[in-house]
Design an enzyme around this catalytic site. Structure first.
Site, mmCIF file in Angstrom:
data_model
loop_
_atom_site.group_PDB
_atom_site.id
_atom_site.type_symbol
_atom_site.label_atom_id
_atom_site.label_comp_id
_atom_site.label_asym_id
_atom_site.label_seq_id
_atom_site.Cartn_x
_atom_site.Cartn_y
_atom_site.Cartn_z
ATOM 1 C CG ASP A 1 -1.974 1.059 1.172
ATOM 2 O OD1 ASP A 1 -2.076 1.750 0.133
ATOM 3 O OD2 ASP A 1 -2.700 1.226 2.172
ATOM 4 C CG ASP B 1 -3.832 4.243 -3.258
ATOM 5 O OD1 ASP B 1 -2.918 3.737 -2.587
ATOM 6 O OD2 ASP B 1 -5.037 4.119 -2.953
#
Ligand SMILES: *[C@@H]1O[C@H](CO)[C@@H](O)[C@H](O)[C@H]1NC(C)=O
Ligand SMILES: *[C@@H]1O[C@H](CO)[C@@H](O)[C@H](O)[C@H]1NC(C)=O
Length: 410
Positions: free
Chosen positions: A101, A282
């Site tokens: 992440d 992201d």
């Protein structure tokens, strides 16, 4: 005539089958497995829109200097699509499968497989808790040895150990490789302390010479496929074509709290979709999300309609045949998302609750209108077409084309 080529072929096969061949460039390469697994409630779009809302709330809480207290009122649901790496913790080590992440920065274990304390474990005395878009965890902070790849170790990495977590079925936790400030307010009582990320520690201990990570994702038609690669400290020349275009990290808030950039988007030769604005890159978001007004323009240009079952946009076959490329202008360079790159892999339609034969689009709404300082998210569907570099040392994000940029795999 045939002898030489066959002999060469045999040699090449022998070489590629040999396990001892290693590229000696000091790059720490971690294979990443992609998994598509829609479980629990909610559509793929629900997941991503919750994620977008969480990222905004998280950044705004940081800007206000207060802990993130907005708990989603939507039941926690497991992530639908993720990329995971194996990380070893402790001595002797236990291997955990962690989500990669770039939009969060705490590294933690214990969601699935329980943490196994060993001689290298040390409790810091802090509690830790993080709320994500579709889940959360809380527990205790530990210092422990963390290892990746062949023989790379961080002797003293601060990690969270979950005593409770929701929304993380099928994984053991997260390796958070976003900007370190995202760890503010996650500890207590030391809420004003940041927690150096694994990248920060690899850099601080001299293992890597730049505070940088690079990500290679590739499109796939399978539900699970170890087709990704994460590198620390350098870029893998074999994973991209041409050169890397870097864009400075955006100064616009709240995108500036993440790996944020300025970007504009155009459809086909001349239809503006999003004028130059700030957003983020992201790995924890599946779709490519744009502001609501930009999505309205995209729907008008493509003829797409919203599909109730998946939440995604849907095209007829005739509309798909006419679909034009979408151009993402980043620091003056156009990154072209071809028509095929704009659709969800059809072989995985049923994995997200869709119809086998339909054409679904990977572009959708971020849930707010342009001008909010976080007007797009280039998620993994974008990153499966472009190599990406998250360069903290030089405050920039880079992109390059790959062998998959123009592939028709979807
Ligand atoms: C999908 O997720 C569920 C729970 O989150 C898990 O039990 C199952 O093993 C997963 N399936 C695959 C194919 O990964
Ligand atoms: C990004 O765009 C904003 C205006 O939207 C501008 O102020 C800023 O200078 C641009 N560049 C960077 C690197 O932030």
């Amino acid at each position: 005539m045939f002898h030489t080529p066959l002999a060469l072929l045999a040699l090449a096969l022998a070489a590629s089958a040999s396990p001892v061949l290693q590229v000696r460039d000091n790059l720490v390469r971690l294979p990443m497995a992609k998994r598509v697994n829609l479980t629990g409630s909610g559509s793929l779009l629900d997941h991503d829109q919750l994620r977008a809302q969480y990222l905004r709330d998280q950044a705004n809480a940081l800007l206000d200097g207060v802990p993130l207290s907005i708990l989603s009122d939507v039941a926690a649901t497991n992530k639908v699509v993720d990329y995971v790496v194996n990380v070893r913790v402790g001595s002797p080590a236990t291997t955990y499968s962690l989500l990669v992440d770039t939009g969060s920065s705490n590294t933690w274990v214990g969601a699935g497989k329980a943490y196994v304390p060993t001689s290298s474990s040390m409790k810091t005395g802090d509690r830790v808790s993080v709320t994500y878009g579709s889940g959360s965890f809380s527990g205790s902070e530990f210092i422990d040895a963390v290892s990746f790849g062949i023989d790379l170790t961080i002797p003293k990495q601060s990690i969270g150990v979950a005593s409770s977590s929701t929304g993380f079925g099928g994984v053991d936790g997260i390796i958070g490789i976003g900007p370190v400030d995202l760890t503010l307010n996650t500890l207590s009582p030391h809420s004003r302390s940041t927690i150096p990320t694994v990248t920060d520690n690899l850099f601080a201990q001299g293992t890597i010479s730049q505070n940088l990570v690079a990500v290679s994702f590739e499109p796939t038609q399978q539900r699970t496929n170890t087709n990704g690669e994460l590198t620390f400290g350098g870029i893998d020349q074999s994973k991209f074509t041409g050169s890397i275009t870097y864009a400075p990290l955006t100064t616009v808030s709240p995108a500036s709290k993440f790996f944020g950039i300025n970007q504009s988007i155009r459809y086909g030769t001349s239809t503006p979709i999003l004028s130059s604005t700030a957003g983020i890159v992201d790995t924890g978001t599946t779709l490519t999300l744009i502001s609501t007004d930009a999505l309205t323009r995209y729907m008008a240009a493509t003829g797409a309609v919203s599909d109730a079952r998946t939440g995604l946009l849907r095209l007829t076959n005739a509309q798909f045949a006419n679909l034009q490329s979408l151009f993402f202008n980043i620091n003056g360079v156009n990154f072209e998302l071809t028509p095929n790159a704009q659709i969800w892999p059809r072989a995985l339609n049923t994995a997200i609750g869709g119809d086998k034969k339909s054409v679904y689009l990977i572009v959708n709404s971020i849930g707010t209108s342009t001008g909010k300082g976080l007007d797009f998210i280039n998620g993994m569907t974008f990153l499966e077409r472009f190599y990406s570099v998250y360069d903290t040392t030089n405050k920039r994000v880079g992109f390059a084309t790959t062998l998959f940029t123009n592939s028709n795999s979807n």
